[in-house]
Scaffold this motif. Structure first.
Motif, PDB file in Angstrom:
ATOM      1  N   ILE A   3      16.907   1.930  -5.696  1.00 25.18           N
ATOM      2  CA  ILE A   3      15.801   2.125  -4.760  1.00 25.18           C
ATOM      3  C   ILE A   3      15.162   3.501  -4.959  1.00 25.18           C
ATOM      4  N   GLY A   4      16.006   4.496  -5.305  1.00 30.70           N
ATOM      5  CA  GLY A   4      15.446   5.825  -5.552  1.00 30.70           C
ATOM      6  C   GLY A   4      14.585   5.839  -6.790  1.00 30.70           C
ATOM      7  N   GLN A   5      15.068   5.170  -7.829  1.00 29.86           N
ATOM      8  CA  GLN A   5      14.336   5.140  -9.082  1.00 29.86           C
ATOM      9  C   GLN A   5      13.033   4.370  -8.937  1.00 29.86           C
ATOM     10  N   ARG A   6      13.055   3.336  -8.120  1.00 29.19           N
ATOM     11  CA  ARG A   6      11.864   2.494  -7.956  1.00 29.19           C
ATOM     12  C   ARG A   6      10.814   3.183  -7.116  1.00 29.19           C
ATOM     13  N   LEU A   7      11.229   3.774  -6.006  1.00 32.39           N
ATOM     14  CA  LEU A   7      10.243   4.314  -5.077  1.00 32.39           C
ATOM     15  C   LEU A   7       9.971   5.798  -5.284  1.00 32.39           C
ATOM     16  N   ARG A   8      10.677   6.423  -6.243  1.00 26.51           N
ATOM     17  CA  ARG A   8      10.390   7.778  -6.678  1.00 26.51           C
ATOM     18  C   ARG A   8      10.269   8.751  -5.511  1.00 26.51           C
ATOM     19  N   SER A   9      11.272   8.746  -4.636  1.00 17.87           N
ATOM     20  CA  SER A   9      11.186   9.670  -3.519  1.00 17.87           C
ATOM     21  C   SER A   9      12.569   9.922  -2.954  1.00 17.87           C
ATOM     22  N   GLY A  10      12.668  10.950  -2.135  1.00 16.42           N
ATOM     23  CA  GLY A  10      13.923  11.250  -1.461  1.00 16.42           C
ATOM     24  C   GLY A  10      14.182  10.252  -0.347  1.00 16.42           C
TER      25      GLY A  10
ATOM     26  N   ASP B 153      14.234 -10.410  -2.972  1.00  9.22           N
ATOM     27  CA  ASP B 153      13.501 -10.992  -4.109  1.00  9.22           C
ATOM     28  C   ASP B 153      12.641  -9.944  -4.788  1.00  9.22           C
ATOM     29  N   ARG B 154      11.901  -9.153  -3.966  1.00 10.01           N
ATOM     30  CA  ARG B 154      11.081  -8.079  -4.516  1.00 10.01           C
ATOM     31  C   ARG B 154      11.968  -7.076  -5.246  1.00 10.01           C
ATOM     32  N   PHE B 155      13.137  -6.785  -4.635  1.00  5.52           N
ATOM     33  CA  PHE B 155      14.065  -5.822  -5.215  1.00  5.52           C
ATOM     34  C   PHE B 155      14.550  -6.309  -6.577  1.00  5.52           C
ATOM     35  N   ASN B 156      14.894  -7.609  -6.640  1.00  5.86           N
ATOM     36  CA  ASN B 156      15.332  -8.168  -7.920  1.00  5.86           C
ATOM     37  C   ASN B 156      14.253  -8.021  -8.979  1.00  5.86           C
ATOM     38  N   LYS B 157      13.005  -8.299  -8.591  1.00  6.64           N
ATOM     39  CA  LYS B 157      11.912  -8.188  -9.563  1.00  6.64           C
ATOM     40  C   LYS B 157      11.752  -6.748 -10.020  1.00  6.64           C
ATOM     41  N   ASP B 158      11.907  -5.810  -9.061  1.00  6.91           N
ATOM     42  CA  ASP B 158      11.800  -4.394  -9.421  1.00  6.91           C
ATOM     43  C   ASP B 158      12.839  -4.007 -10.459  1.00  6.91           C
ATOM     44  N   ILE B 159      14.059  -4.495 -10.226  1.00  9.42           N
ATOM     45  CA  ILE B 159      15.123  -4.122 -11.159  1.00  9.42           C
ATOM     46  C   ILE B 159      14.867  -4.767 -12.517  1.00  9.42           C
ATOM     47  N   GLU B 160      14.339  -5.977 -12.486  1.00  9.59           N
ATOM     48  CA  GLU B 160      14.002  -6.624 -13.749  1.00  9.59           C
ATOM     49  C   GLU B 160      12.956  -5.813 -14.500  1.00  9.59           C
TER      50      GLU B 160
ATOM     51  N   ASP C 283       0.828  -1.214   0.000  1.00 11.52           N
ATOM     52  CA  ASP C 283       0.000   0.000   0.000  1.00 11.52           C
ATOM     53  C   ASP C 283       0.858   1.259   0.000  1.00 11.52           C
ATOM     54  N   ARG C 284       2.069   1.086   0.473  1.00  8.03           N
ATOM     55  CA  ARG C 284       2.875   2.298   0.647  1.00  8.03           C
ATOM     56  C   ARG C 284       3.638   2.671  -0.610  1.00  8.03           C
ATOM     57  N   ILE C 285       3.851   1.694  -1.493  1.00  4.71           N
ATOM     58  CA  ILE C 285       4.677   2.003  -2.655  1.00  4.71           C
ATOM     59  C   ILE C 285       3.853   1.850  -3.923  1.00  4.71           C
ATOM     60  N   PRO C 286       4.209   2.635  -4.943  1.00  3.44           N
ATOM     61  CA  PRO C 286       3.467   2.482  -6.204  1.00  3.44           C
ATOM     62  C   PRO C 286       3.788   1.125  -6.824  1.00  3.44           C
ATOM     63  N   SER C 287       2.773   0.493  -7.378  1.00  2.00           N
ATOM     64  CA  SER C 287       3.017  -0.804  -8.007  1.00  2.00           C
ATOM     65  C   SER C 287       3.611  -0.586  -9.390  1.00  2.00           C
ATOM     66  N   HIS C 288       3.988  -1.717 -10.021  1.00  2.00           N
ATOM     67  CA  HIS C 288       4.609  -1.586 -11.332  1.00  2.00           C
ATOM     68  C   HIS C 288       3.661  -0.951 -12.342  1.00  2.00           C
ATOM     69  N   GLN C 289       2.370  -1.298 -12.222  1.00  2.00           N
ATOM     70  CA  GLN C 289       1.416  -0.727 -13.186  1.00  2.00           C
ATOM     71  C   GLN C 289       1.300   0.771 -12.980  1.00  2.00           C
ATOM     72  N   GLU C 290       1.252   1.163 -11.710  1.00  2.00           N
ATOM     73  CA  GLU C 290       1.156   2.595 -11.426  1.00  2.00           C
ATOM     74  C   GLU C 290       2.377   3.332 -11.956  1.00  2.00           C
ATOM     75  N   LEU C 291       3.537   2.683 -11.814  1.00  2.00           N
ATOM     76  CA  LEU C 291       4.752   3.322 -12.318  1.00  2.00           C
ATOM     77  C   LEU C 291       4.671   3.528 -13.821  1.00  2.00           C
TER      78      LEU C 291
ATOM     79  N   VAL D  97      11.420   5.680 -15.136  1.00  2.00           N
ATOM     80  CA  VAL D  97      11.417   4.399 -14.436  1.00  2.00           C
ATOM     81  C   VAL D  97      12.301   3.373 -15.109  1.00  2.00           C
ATOM     82  N   HIS D  98      12.431   3.454 -16.419  1.00  2.79           N
ATOM     83  CA  HIS D  98      13.185   2.408 -17.106  1.00  2.79           C
ATOM     84  C   HIS D  98      14.612   2.821 -17.390  1.00  2.79           C
ATOM     85  N   ASN D  99      15.109   3.795 -16.667  1.00  2.00           N
ATOM     86  CA  ASN D  99      16.500   4.196 -16.826  1.00  2.00           C
ATOM     87  C   ASN D  99      17.414   3.063 -16.363  1.00  2.00           C
TER      88      ASN D  99
END
Lengths: 238, 635
Positions: free
Chosen positions: B92-99, B512-519, B13-21, B295-297
């Motif tokens: 992590i910055g690119q994924r969660l889009r925040s300071g 594991d979640r982090f790996n998927k995010d980077i993928e 709930d706290r982070i934007p999902s991949h679709q939202e991104l 996001v895809h940088n």
């Protein structure tokens, strides 16, 4: 030898005065150099040691230090003494040099023009040298460092004090530019904001509850994500 | 098999999902600032990483830890520690889009402390770092005159002689300690504010403000100059340096390997610490910068490129610095020898040119044989080139004393001085951009200021407050305070934060979640190297460095070096012990940011447990949007 002459001349019992004059003349010839030797010696109380570094100063253009240069030095010193004392006429003979080494260094003393047996005191010589130091240096193409009078320290140049320190000027320029930059950016931000607000209030009459970007002519595109009502801050507040 | 991780409820709930991104990416939701182009982003990151440490800390470490051999631990730790940490922060910055505060709070609300610690460290380090920039500016302002003010001793008030403090030390020392700092004899003796320093400090903060006014909109333009100019100047100095006599001696001295140093654990420790601080990790600035990317940088590629550039810059600047130091050492050696030769010539009235550098040793021997007492009375100095080369200085001593002295010996000194200080200024300023980013963005995320206040106002307030507190560095004792801040504010807390960051991402967010995010972001999963380093190697290295640092600092007597003209060993700096009240300051600098990490967690825990209200959140789907409603139910 002098005693033989003396007694011999007395025995001849010729013209006493003439003999006396001749005797005095002989004394001067022999005694004067000896007297001069006594006046000028290493560590003479009223003398100065001079050290000259030609190769350091002039490198390849260094001239050879010979008797002519020594004469030139005597002449320069006589000039310096004249310049300082103004009334008295010093001559080359009044500057006596001795103890010359291959370093090039030597001692000198200055005798009074009126009485060649009397030496000018150290302090007066120093004053004369200080007064004409610049001229003496230039005569030999040397500087304070390469023509040393041991014991006479060169006077330090008075510091040049500009009215405003140069750093303040540069500082003023930089800070002026920065302040202008800040004011320009702030004003442009303000203008941009005002333009945005004006733009919003003009369109806002029709689309007050639809603050959607990418909307044209009031047509609501299908599936547009309306950010107007989502809470941007999804994160738990502190 | 899933990698073990700690329980973390409500993460989705706290982070934007991949679709939202993806959606945010397509719409270019303009609320968040964006980079104009990739170059700006890369230059900003390079500028943040490449700082004064590359110029004045790395060359010293290299030379004192076995020269060329130091490259080995440095490069190994660069690969095992620097690159993984950098990639982690970027991703992590690119994924969660925040300071920083936003990112750690999103991962888990109890981790907000990590973000706050980053904020505090960025703030404290920014304060003293900008003071160094103020000093650089002072030297820059004073470079516009010929001869340079630090090339000769000033005359005293009576015009009889040169100032004694200067003749006993050196003109550069005097200009630094007296004309610039007007330093007092101890940290307790404050000595009042020095007005010229206050002006330079004001100038530095105003300049920083004008560049950071609108966040990356303005810094993004400024970095085109501040990140590239240092390389230009370094190259100019390299070319100039190589044409000077003795420069190759310096470079040879720097890179001569001494493989025995590799056995010394402190070499590895210093290498690890240098890699860590050199990358400006744990400040929060890098997370912020990377969050403005699309996001895809390809953050993996960015991390590797920036690490290579950082390493290369360290080695390059070390070469340049030591070529100039070699020149200075040779000049000093020649002066020393000339002085001795002159003394011999004068004492024995020998002709000029009879003793030269070539036959000095045998001439001295001959003369010593025949006239030993005279030789004794001359008090000749021993001239050794190696000693002059290894007068290895680091930090402010290198820039403001050693290098400025070398500059005075070069022809057209003001030009080189101006170039050098512009380079230092650019290096420092680009690092300050990251510091300000790491301070302002968390403040915005924490909602300390009302939301409707523009970024200009918040940046202005941060700069103003920093300037006012930084006035302590403009006192006579300012130099000692700065050394204090440098040792404590910028060391231990950063290690703590970096360790917590890695634990948070790997074990709390879940690798594991982090790996998927980077993928999702770059198209392929991070390979084995990243897995091993993120999970074990990098946290271990950081932990080891932290433990050693902590133990050394705590066990040793904390001392500082002071400039005291009336001390016996003057001009050697006096070693003094800190007064007792300084330990309070040390605790504030090092302890508070470190303790904020667990402290905030405990605070939140207490607040949640002790509050009698259970807050329930309900979501209602309406036509236009999701509406979150909160009701409180008394238990």
């Amino acid at each position: 030898m002098i005693s033989y002459v003396f007694w011999g001349s007395l025995a001849l019992s010729g013209i006493k005065e003439g003999m006396l004059v001749w005797i005095l003349f002989l004394l001067c010839q022999v005694g004067a150099p000896a007297l001069a030797q006594d006046l000028c010696q290493r560590d003479a109380p009223n003398g100065y040691k001079v050290r000259i570094s030609l190769k350091t100063a002039l490198g390849e253009d260094a001239y050879e230090w010979n008797q002519s240069e020594m004469f030139f030095f005597q002449a320069t010193m006589a000039f310096a003494m004249r310049r300082h004392f103004q009334m008295e006429t010093y001559n080359v003979d009044n500057i006596i040099l001795c103890v010359q080494t291959s370093r090039v260094s030597f001692w000198f003393v200055v005798t009074s023009p009126d009485n060649t047996t009397m030496l000018i005191p150290k302090a007066d010589v120093e004053k004369a040298v200080r007064m004409s130091r610049h001229r003496i240096n230039n005569a030999f193409l040397l500087s304070d460092r390469t023509l040393e009078f041991l014991g006479i320290y060169p006077t330090l140049a008075a510091p040049v004090n500009p009215d405003t320190p140069p750093w303040l000027i540069v500082f003023g320029v930089v800070i002026g530019a920065v302040c202008v930059g800040i004011i320009a950016l702030l004003i442009s931000s303000l203008l941009q904001k005002r333009r945005k607000e004006k733009g919003m209030t003009e369109d806002g009459q029709d689309e007050e509850d639809m603050q959607v970007k990418g909307v044209e002519n009031g047509i609501n595109l299908d599936g547009t994500y309306n950010r107007g009502f989502t809470d941007d801050d999804r994160f738990t507040k502190l | 098999m899933r990698f073990p991780k700690l329980p973390n409820l409500g993460l989705g709930d706290r982070i934007p999902s991949h679709q939202e991104l993806e959606r945010m990416e397509k719409e270019e939701a303009g609320d968040r600032p964006k980079w104009d182009n990739k170059t700006q982003y890369m230059l900003t990151c390079v500028g943040f990483c490449v700082g004064l440490g590359n110029v004045w800390r790395f060359p010293y470490l290299c030379q004192s830890h076995g020269g060329g051999a130091f490259m080995i631990p440095f490069l190994i730790l660069l690969v095992l520690e620097g690159i993984p940490l950098l990639h982690l922060e970027f991703a992590i910055g690119q994924r969660l889009r925040s300071g920083s505060v936003g990112v750690w709070t999103a991962i888990n609300p109890y981790l907000t402390g990590v973000g706050i610690a980053s904020l505090l460290v960025s703030f404290l380090v920014g304060m003293y770092y900008n003071t160094i920039i103020a000093w650089v500016m002072w030297y820059f302002f004073n470079s516009f005159q010929n001869p340079l003010p630090w090339s000769q001793c000033p005359v005293n008030a009576n015009l009889t002689d040169l100032v004694s403090e200067c003749t006993r030390s050196s003109p550069v020392d005097y200009f630094w300690y007296r004309d610039t700092l007007n330093t007092s004899t101890s940290i307790g003796d404050s000595g009042g504010l020095q007005w010229w320093m206050v002006l330079c400090l004001l100038c530095a903060w105003l300049l920083l403000y004008v560049c950071c006014l609108r966040g990356i909109a303005t810094t993004g333009k400024a970095v085109y100059v501040t990140s590239t100019l240092p390389y230009v100047v370094l190259t100019i100095f390299l070319i100039r340096g190589l044409t000077l006599k003795g420069s190759l001696d310096g470079i040879k001295f720097l890179f001569t390997p001494d493989l025995n140093e590799l056995m010394n654990p402190s070499t590895w420790l210093d290498a690890g610490a240098q890699v860590f601080y050199s990358f400006s990790l744990a400040f929060g600035g890098l997370i912020s910068f990377s969050s403005y990317n699309s996001v895809h940088n390809n953050c993996e590629q960015d991390a590797v490129i920036i690490s290579i550039i950082n390493g290369f810059t360290s080695v390059y600047s070390a070469t340049v610095i030591y070529s100039i130091i070699g020149f200075r050492a040779t000049e000093r050696f020649d002066d020393c020898l000339e002085g001795n030769i002159l003394a011999l010539l004068n004492a024995f009235n020998l002709a000029e040119g009879s003793i030269k550098e070539g036959n000095y040793a045998e001439s001295l021997q001959n003369l010593n044989g025949t006239f030993p007492e005279t030789i004794q009375s001359l008090d000749l100095k021993t001239c050794d080139l190696q000693t002059f080369l290894s007068q290895g200085v680091e930090g402010t001593g290198l820039a403001f004393i050693v290098f400025t002295e070398a500059i005075t010996k070069m022809p057209v000194s003001p030009l080189w001085s101006i170039l050098f200080f512009i380079m230092l200024f650019c290096l420092g300023l680009s690092t300050m951009f990251g510091s300000i980013e790491g301070t302002v963005v968390p403040l915005q995320d924490l909602n300390i200021f009302p939301k409707r206040w523009p970024k200009e106002a918040i940046t202005g307030i941060v700069c103003l407050v920093s300037f006012v507190i930084a006035l302590i560095f403009a006192q006579s004792s300012g130099n000692y305070w700065l050394a204090l801040f440098d040792s404590f504010a910028g060391s231990i807390p950063l290690l703590v934060i970096a360790f917590c960051e890695m634990i948070a991402v790997v074990y709390i967010y879940g690798i594991d979640r982090f790996n998927k995010d980077i993928e999702f972001m770059i198209g392929h999963k991070p390979n084995l190297f990243w897995q091993v380093t993120w999970r074990f190697v990098s946290p271990l290295i950081v932990l080891v460095i932290f433990v050693f640092y902590f133990v050394t600092k705590v066990s040793s007597n904390v001392t500082y070096i002071a400039w005291n003209p009336s001390s016996e060993d003057f001009p050697t700096l006096e070693v003094l012990e800190y007064p007792a009240w300084i330990y309070v300051i040390i605790f504030i600098l090092a302890g508070v940011p470190s303790l904020v990490v667990p402290g905030t967690a405990i605070f939140k825990l207490i607040r949640r447990c002790c509050s009698n209200k259970n807050v329930y959140g309900a979501e209602v789907d309406t036509v236009s949007a999701k509406v979150q409603m909160f009701t409180t139910k008394m238990s």
